[in-house]
Structure formats: C-alpha cells, structure tokens
Design a protein around this motif. Sequence first.
Motif, mmCIF file in Angstrom:
data_model
loop_
_atom_site.group_PDB
_atom_site.id
_atom_site.type_symbol
_atom_site.label_atom_id
_atom_site.label_comp_id
_atom_site.label_asym_id
_atom_site.label_seq_id
_atom_site.Cartn_x
_atom_site.Cartn_y
_atom_site.Cartn_z
ATOM 1 N N SER A 57 -71.278 -32.581 64.718
ATOM 2 C CA SER A 57 -70.214 -33.581 64.412
ATOM 3 C C SER A 57 -69.683 -33.813 65.995
ATOM 4 O O SER A 57 -69.442 -32.612 66.702
ATOM 5 C CB SER A 57 -69.217 -33.355 63.525
ATOM 6 N N ASN A 59 -66.561 -35.494 66.024
ATOM 7 C CA ASN A 59 -65.230 -35.728 65.734
ATOM 8 C C ASN A 59 -64.447 -34.355 65.791
ATOM 9 O O ASN A 59 -64.563 -33.378 65.322
ATOM 10 C CB ASN A 59 -65.057 -35.941 63.841
ATOM 11 N N LEU A 62 -62.325 -33.062 62.828
ATOM 12 C CA LEU A 62 -63.022 -32.022 62.187
ATOM 13 C C LEU A 62 -63.555 -30.902 62.675
ATOM 14 O O LEU A 62 -63.555 -29.928 61.559
ATOM 15 C CB LEU A 62 -64.015 -33.226 61.573
ATOM 16 N N SER A 124 -67.833 -38.436 58.679
ATOM 17 C CA SER A 124 -68.026 -37.840 59.894
ATOM 18 C C SER A 124 -69.493 -37.275 60.079
ATOM 19 O O SER A 124 -70.089 -37.311 61.307
ATOM 20 C CB SER A 124 -66.938 -36.571 60.083
ATOM 21 N N LYS A 127 -72.083 -40.456 59.356
ATOM 22 C CA LYS A 127 -71.812 -41.538 60.257
ATOM 23 C C LYS A 127 -72.464 -43.088 59.806
ATOM 24 O O LYS A 127 -73.149 -43.438 60.661
ATOM 25 C CB LYS A 127 -72.523 -41.030 61.622
ATOM 26 N N ASN A 130 -69.447 -45.786 63.439
ATOM 27 C CA ASN A 130 -68.880 -45.248 64.734
ATOM 28 C C ASN A 130 -67.840 -46.097 65.302
ATOM 29 O O ASN A 130 -67.558 -47.026 65.012
ATOM 30 C CB ASN A 130 -70.001 -45.006 65.575
ATOM 31 N N ASN A 148 -60.376 -41.120 61.245
ATOM 32 C CA ASN A 148 -59.680 -39.948 61.046
ATOM 33 C C ASN A 148 -60.148 -39.164 59.874
ATOM 34 O O ASN A 148 -60.961 -40.019 59.131
ATOM 35 C CB ASN A 148 -58.114 -40.091 60.934
ATOM 36 N N LEU A 149 -59.441 -38.138 59.571
ATOM 37 C CA LEU A 149 -60.008 -37.483 58.233
ATOM 38 C C LEU A 149 -59.401 -38.062 57.058
ATOM 39 O O LEU A 149 -59.940 -37.875 56.093
ATOM 40 C CB LEU A 149 -59.621 -35.908 58.356
ATOM 41 N N THR A 152 -59.514 -44.699 58.257
ATOM 42 C CA THR A 152 -60.365 -45.498 59.212
ATOM 43 C C THR A 152 -59.432 -46.646 59.573
ATOM 44 O O THR A 152 -58.845 -47.358 59.068
ATOM 45 C CB THR A 152 -61.498 -46.114 58.535
ATOM 46 N N ASN A 166 -60.086 -43.646 53.746
ATOM 47 C CA ASN A 166 -61.313 -43.151 53.809
ATOM 48 C C ASN A 166 -61.988 -43.170 52.360
ATOM 49 O O ASN A 166 -63.290 -43.604 52.245
ATOM 50 C CB ASN A 166 -61.508 -41.779 54.350
#
Length: 298
Positions: A57, A59, A62, A124, A127, A130, A148-149, A152, A166
């Motif tokens: 990952s 990210n 993350l 994440s 994908k 992106n 983000n976690l 988006t 998300n």
Amino acid sequence: MQINDAFNLILQKLNAWMHELIQLLPNILLASLILVLGSYLARILKRFASKMITKVSHNTTLNSLFGSLVHIFFIGIVLFAALSVLHLDKAVTSILAGAGIIGLALAFAFQDIAANFISGIFISFRKPINIDDIVKIQDYMGRVKEINLRDTVIHTFKGQIVIIPNKEVFQNPIENFTLLGKRRFDILVGVSYGDDLEKVQKIALEAVSGIKGLSEEDETTLYYDEFGASSINFIIRLWVGSVEQSEWRRVGSEAIICIKNAFDENDITIPFPIRTLDFGIKGGTPLNEMPLNFSDKK
C-alpha cells in the motif's frame, strides 16, 4: 489490650506481605525484564511491519495505522505475559472481559465510523480509484483529490469540493474514466425523411474524421437509431484519446460544428419538430373551416 491486639494484627499482616513480596521478587524482576524486552521488540516489529506494508500500500495513513496496530497488539501480549508471571491470572481475565464489553459497546455506538474506516482500508488495498483519477460516484463526477481512511475527496467539474464517506464509495458503482485512458462522446442527430441515408452516413463520418484529438485505435461509428416524429435519428460515436474533461468537451463541440457545416453544404436537413394543431371541440377541423365571429362592442 485492644490496642496491642490491633498493633500485633497489623504487624502480622505487614510481615505476611513482606514475606510474599520477597517470594515474588524473582517474578517481579522477570516481569520487568519481559516488559523492557517486549517494548523494545514491539518497536522493532512496528518498524518492520511498516516497511513491509509499504510494498503493498502507498497510503501513508493506512501504513502508519497498520504499524501502530501491530505495536499495540504486541504490547498487549507482553503485558498479559508479565501479569501471568506475577500470578495475576484473574486480573488478566477481568481485563479481557472488560475489553470485550467495551469493544462491543463501541462497535454499536460507532458502527458508521467503523464501516467507513473498514471501507477505506479495502479501497486502499483494492485501489479501484487513485489520486488524480477522473471518476463518477453516484451523482458526482470529477477528479479525486484525497483518499483518506474515512472519506474520499472529489473536485467536481463544477468547481465544488465533495467529501464522500468511504462506505458510499465502496458500496456503490464507480465509473473510473482514467483506467481506460479514453472517453466516448455520443452525438444524437436527426435528418429529414427525404434525405438519402447512405449519403448522410458518408458525409457525417467524413465530417468528423479530421478532428484533432480522436483516438487512433478506435473507429468512429454511426448507427441509425429510430424513426422519430419528424426525423430519422442516428447516433455517431467518437472516441476521444484523452480522459481530460476539457479535451472531451472540445472534441464533442468541434464534431457538432463539423456535422452541421457539412449538412448545410450538402443540403441535408436537420428538421425542426413538427406540430399539428386541431381546431374545434372534438378536433380534426382545419383552421380555414372554422367560423369566425366578430362582435362590435362600444
């Protein structure tokens, strides 16, 4: 006498505790050693886990979270091991039971946050989108600015910043225009019933063939679609070699101009809608048969 008894009882308790403390000294030293070495190994394991997750990952949020979770998990194991050495098994059981109850309560209280968080982790790793991709999620189309976690962030082509949870991103269809590397522009056109359809097809395709920006790999196609109320309608499909919104709009606009000019030069009619007006109470009476009533009011 009672004071002496109480004093002796206190001394007995203190002696018993001191005796137990002396017996536990080796265990205390061992538990302390476990805590020190465990903390050191937990930091090493955290750095190793963070380094390994970066290969899967990109990210950073993350990756940092994963390293912290590994560190906390290992610290928990070390803490329980130290308590077991001190023969505090009941305390370990109580801590685990309390943690389970607290975790269950938090899961119900923050289930939406947890759903967005877990969805962010799946996004994440899988994908589907992106950063800088042009996507359409639900009714929002634009460029991805942040993933983000919890949410988006999309910058729409209308100039708005939209923050989508998300969970909504993960559970709904995603149109990712960047993945294909090209976009299609469909133009619906109608021509008169009196025009030669084969001639119309040839002229329309020739008109758009020289437009700059069309995909070299895909052929422009034209299909007649229906017999309309006042025209025969067809769809001409152009593949644009760029996913950028401005380029897609430019090619489509230029195609419409080229088709209109080509039709004008070759006397091909794009008809206006035709409406038939019926006069009379029941309809079906032409205007020239309608009686005219004049009144002279003073």
